[in-house]
Design a protein around this motif. Structure first.
Motif, PDB file in Angstrom:
ATOM      1  N   ALA A  15       0.806  -1.220   0.000  1.00  0.00           N
ATOM      2  CA  ALA A  15       0.000   0.000   0.000  1.00  0.00           C
ATOM      3  C   ALA A  15       0.837   1.267   0.000  1.00  0.00           C
ATOM      4  O   ALA A  15       0.321   2.351  -0.313  1.00  0.00           O
ATOM      5  CB  ALA A  15      -0.944   0.002   1.200  1.00  0.00           C
ATOM      6  N   LEU A  16       2.112   1.150   0.350  1.00  0.00           N
ATOM      7  CA  LEU A  16       3.038   2.288   0.352  1.00  0.00           C
ATOM      8  C   LEU A  16       4.418   1.810  -0.070  1.00  0.00           C
ATOM      9  O   LEU A  16       4.772   0.646   0.187  1.00  0.00           O
ATOM     10  CB  LEU A  16       3.134   2.906   1.756  1.00  0.00           C
ATOM     11  CG  LEU A  16       1.900   3.592   2.325  1.00  0.00           C
ATOM     12  CD1 LEU A  16       2.124   3.912   3.801  1.00  0.00           C
ATOM     13  CD2 LEU A  16       1.574   4.862   1.551  1.00  0.00           C
ATOM     14  N   PRO A  17       5.232   2.668  -0.674  1.00  0.00           N
ATOM     15  CA  PRO A  17       6.590   2.266  -1.029  1.00  0.00           C
ATOM     16  C   PRO A  17       7.400   1.806   0.176  1.00  0.00           C
ATOM     17  O   PRO A  17       8.232   0.900   0.073  1.00  0.00           O
ATOM     18  CB  PRO A  17       7.191   3.537  -1.647  1.00  0.00           C
ATOM     19  CG  PRO A  17       6.020   4.321  -2.121  1.00  0.00           C
ATOM     20  CD  PRO A  17       4.911   4.026  -1.153  1.00  0.00           C
ATOM     21  N   GLU A  18       7.141   2.432   1.335  1.00  0.00           N
ATOM     22  CA  GLU A  18       7.888   2.102   2.545  1.00  0.00           C
ATOM     23  C   GLU A  18       7.600   0.682   3.053  1.00  0.00           C
ATOM     24  O   GLU A  18       8.360   0.144   3.857  1.00  0.00           O
ATOM     25  CB  GLU A  18       7.571   3.111   3.648  1.00  0.00           C
ATOM     26  CG  GLU A  18       8.034   4.528   3.365  1.00  0.00           C
ATOM     27  CD  GLU A  18       7.083   5.323   2.491  1.00  0.00           C
ATOM     28  OE1 GLU A  18       7.367   6.504   2.212  1.00  0.00           O
ATOM     29  OE2 GLU A  18       6.047   4.763   2.068  1.00  0.00           O
ATOM     30  N   ILE A 211       2.908  -5.001  -6.752  1.00  0.00           N
ATOM     31  CA  ILE A 211       2.205  -3.749  -7.031  1.00  0.00           C
ATOM     32  C   ILE A 211       2.545  -2.767  -5.917  1.00  0.00           C
ATOM     33  O   ILE A 211       2.262  -3.035  -4.749  1.00  0.00           O
ATOM     34  CB  ILE A 211       0.681  -3.958  -7.114  1.00  0.00           C
ATOM     35  CG1 ILE A 211       0.352  -5.001  -8.194  1.00  0.00           C
ATOM     36  CG2 ILE A 211      -0.023  -2.643  -7.396  1.00  0.00           C
ATOM     37  CD1 ILE A 211      -1.124  -5.352  -8.281  1.00  0.00           C
ATOM     38  N   VAL A 212       3.178  -1.658  -6.280  1.00  0.00           N
ATOM     39  CA  VAL A 212       3.602  -0.653  -5.309  1.00  0.00           C
ATOM     40  C   VAL A 212       2.718   0.579  -5.455  1.00  0.00           C
ATOM     41  O   VAL A 212       2.713   1.236  -6.506  1.00  0.00           O
ATOM     42  CB  VAL A 212       5.082  -0.267  -5.505  1.00  0.00           C
ATOM     43  CG1 VAL A 212       5.485   0.793  -4.484  1.00  0.00           C
ATOM     44  CG2 VAL A 212       5.974  -1.500  -5.376  1.00  0.00           C
ATOM     45  N   CYS A 213       1.960   0.885  -4.426  1.00  0.00           N
ATOM     46  CA  CYS A 213       1.084   2.061  -4.416  1.00  0.00           C
ATOM     47  C   CYS A 213       1.820   3.254  -3.810  1.00  0.00           C
ATOM     48  O   CYS A 213       2.584   3.107  -2.854  1.00  0.00           O
ATOM     49  CB  CYS A 213      -0.177   1.778  -3.608  1.00  0.00           C
ATOM     50  SG  CYS A 213      -1.145   0.377  -4.227  1.00  0.00           S
ATOM     51  N   ALA A 214       1.551   4.424  -4.347  1.00  0.00           N
ATOM     52  CA  ALA A 214       2.236   5.630  -3.875  1.00  0.00           C
ATOM     53  C   ALA A 214       1.689   6.126  -2.547  1.00  0.00           C
ATOM     54  O   ALA A 214       2.432   6.623  -1.696  1.00  0.00           O
ATOM     55  CB  ALA A 214       2.127   6.734  -4.926  1.00  0.00           C
ATOM     56  N   GLY A 215       0.363   6.011  -2.361  1.00  0.00           N
ATOM     57  CA  GLY A 215      -0.237   6.600  -1.177  1.00  0.00           C
ATOM     58  C   GLY A 215      -0.225   8.121  -1.252  1.00  0.00           C
ATOM     59  O   GLY A 215       0.152   8.720  -2.266  1.00  0.00           O
ATOM     60  N   THR A 216      -0.616   8.743  -0.168  1.00  0.00           N
ATOM     61  CA  THR A 216      -0.642  10.210  -0.092  1.00  0.00           C
ATOM     62  C   THR A 216      -0.030  10.649   1.226  1.00  0.00           C
ATOM     63  O   THR A 216      -0.552  10.325   2.300  1.00  0.00           O
ATOM     64  CB  THR A 216      -2.091  10.740  -0.190  1.00  0.00           C
ATOM     65  OG1 THR A 216      -2.633  10.374  -1.463  1.00  0.00           O
ATOM     66  CG2 THR A 216      -2.125  12.254  -0.057  1.00  0.00           C
ATOM     67  N   ASP A 217       1.092  11.326   1.142  1.00  0.00           N
ATOM     68  CA  ASP A 217       1.780  11.838   2.332  1.00  0.00           C
ATOM     69  C   ASP A 217       2.017  10.747   3.375  1.00  0.00           C
ATOM     70  O   ASP A 217       1.800  10.939   4.581  1.00  0.00           O
ATOM     71  CB  ASP A 217       0.976  12.984   2.958  1.00  0.00           C
ATOM     72  CG  ASP A 217       0.861  14.179   2.018  1.00  0.00           C
ATOM     73  OD1 ASP A 217       1.820  14.430   1.257  1.00  0.00           O
ATOM     74  OD2 ASP A 217      -0.182  14.850   2.028  1.00  0.00           O
ATOM     75  N   GLY A 218       2.446   9.574   2.909  1.00  0.00           N
ATOM     76  CA  GLY A 218       2.762   8.479   3.815  1.00  0.00           C
ATOM     77  C   GLY A 218       1.566   7.723   4.356  1.00  0.00           C
ATOM     78  O   GLY A 218       1.710   6.882   5.250  1.00  0.00           O
ATOM     79  N   GLN A 219       0.374   7.983   3.818  1.00  0.00           N
ATOM     80  CA  GLN A 219      -0.850   7.317   4.262  1.00  0.00           C
ATOM     81  C   GLN A 219      -1.448   6.498   3.119  1.00  0.00           C
ATOM     82  O   GLN A 219      -1.318   6.861   1.955  1.00  0.00           O
ATOM     83  CB  GLN A 219      -1.883   8.352   4.738  1.00  0.00           C
ATOM     84  CG  GLN A 219      -1.402   9.234   5.873  1.00  0.00           C
ATOM     85  CD  GLN A 219      -1.219   8.459   7.168  1.00  0.00           C
ATOM     86  OE1 GLN A 219      -2.029   7.609   7.500  1.00  0.00           O
ATOM     87  NE2 GLN A 219      -0.154   8.773   7.901  1.00  0.00           N
TER      88      GLN A 219
END
Length: 359
Positions: A15-18, A211-219
């Motif tokens: 859900a996030l790159p991290e 699948i890598v999702c960008a998310g928004t501002d770490g969320q």
């Protein structure tokens, strides 16, 4: 008697790159930033951009521009067989000529970056603006996901037939969702054919998709997860399982996003039964300028307008959608909702994004 070994298709969603584990490796990786990086990059390439270079920071983008201008200005002068004196007198002219072929695009917190030529609205990248031009691109969330995706297909170990050094990175949006699936199937068909030529016929190699999702501002953000679910659903269909003897292995997040997408389809079916959808009015009132500026509507959508309306309504309520509504960019949300309207797939090659058509 030796029988054919069933093949596993492993699909993992982050859900996030991290959240991508360190040293994670896969065969194919999709980078997703529905609102708006992957939507905008896909649109720019569809409309004739030559290539896109992603950068993490604004400072890196400006420095890359200066390096690029110097290298290409020198190349033009040398191609003209200029003497040293002639080169010095023409340097400014050549730099201006080269600068015309370069666009700096992107955003920080939704807004255009000072000193850049364009922001992150897909309809800004019209054919007239991008044709045969190179785009240097940096965004708050999207380019981070793209570059993290690239790391997942790079292997530091020695390249061999059993261990190919480079996989594929595709940029996915709702615009090109089916095209991404189609190109992925082609990629594996070719890879598996090449593999079987050099191995025993009963041996099958697993396919691993991330699948890598960008998310928004770490969320987490719903728009990326919804698209991830669409891709998981199409890559793990019953028809594929029967045709290829696949066994699908999904991580928990992949299971969750697939259910999220399936619920969206059910909502669409319920809406169709209960009322007449009003997508035509939505598209005519909110996206008229977009249709005039872009080639995006030249492709017939493969899914019904009902489902596009469902996607649009969910994107409006998503974290990324709410951020865009705050800065009055609802038109970008509608643009990004147009499922299966394009047949090109942006892909990464040597840190540069190019495109391939699936038609």
């Amino acid at each position: 008697m030796i029988t054919m070994q069933n093949q596993n298709r492993i699909i993992e969603v982050f859900a996030l790159p991290e959240l991508v584990p360190q040293n994670h490796q896969c065969d194919v990786c999709f980078a997703i930033d529905v609102l708006r990086a992957t939507t905008t990059i896909t649109t720019a390439l569809q409309n004739g951009a030559k290539e896109v270079h992603p950068f993490l920071t604004v400072e890196e983008t400006f420095q890359a521009k200066q390096d690029w201008l110097r290298q290409n200005s020198k190349r033009i002068s040398l191609q003209e067989n200029a003497t040293v004196a002639h080169f010095e007198s023409k340097e400014t002219i050549d730099s201006a000529k080269v600068a015309e072929t370069l666009i700096l695009g992107g955003e920080r917190h939704g807004l255009p970056i000072q000193g850049f030529d364009a922001g992150n609205s897909p309809d800004s990248y019209s054919p007239e603006f991008v044709q045969n031009r190179t785009l240097f691109f940096s965004t708050t969330n999207g380019t981070k996901a793209i570059l993290r995706a690239l790391e997942t297909v790079q292997d530091s170990s020695e390249e061999s037939e059993e261990n190919p050094k480079m996989g594929a990175v595709f940029l996915a949006s709702f615009l090109n969702a089916q095209a991404v699936v189609d190109l992925t199937e082609r990629y594996f068909q070719k890879r598996n054919l090449d593999f079987k030529k050099s191995h025993s016929s009963f041996f099958s190699r697993n396919e691993r998709i991330s699948i890598v999702c960008a998310g928004t501002d770490g969320q987490y953000t719903e728009e990326d997860l919804l698209l991830a679910g669409c891709l998981v659903e199409r890559l793990s269909s019953f028809e594929l399982s029967q045709e290829n003897k696949f066994r699908f292995l999904l991580n928990v997040q992949a299971e969750n996003v697939r259910a999220f997408w399936q619920n969206a389809i059910k909502e669409t079916q319920q809406t169709r039964m209960n009322s007449k959808p009003d997508s035509d009015r939505l598209f005519s009132t909110l996206n008229k300028k977009t249709a005039q500026k872009s080639n995006i509507h030249s492709k017939k959508t493969l899914f019904s307008s009902d489902l596009i309306e469902t996607i649009y309504s969910k994107l409006l309520k998503s974290r990324g959608g709410q951020n865009l509504r705050k800065i009055h960019l609802e038109k970008d949300i509608l643009f990004a909702s147009q499922l299966d309207s394009l047949s090109i797939v942006p892909y990464l090659k040597n840190n540069v994004i190019l495109s391939q058509s699936t038609t």
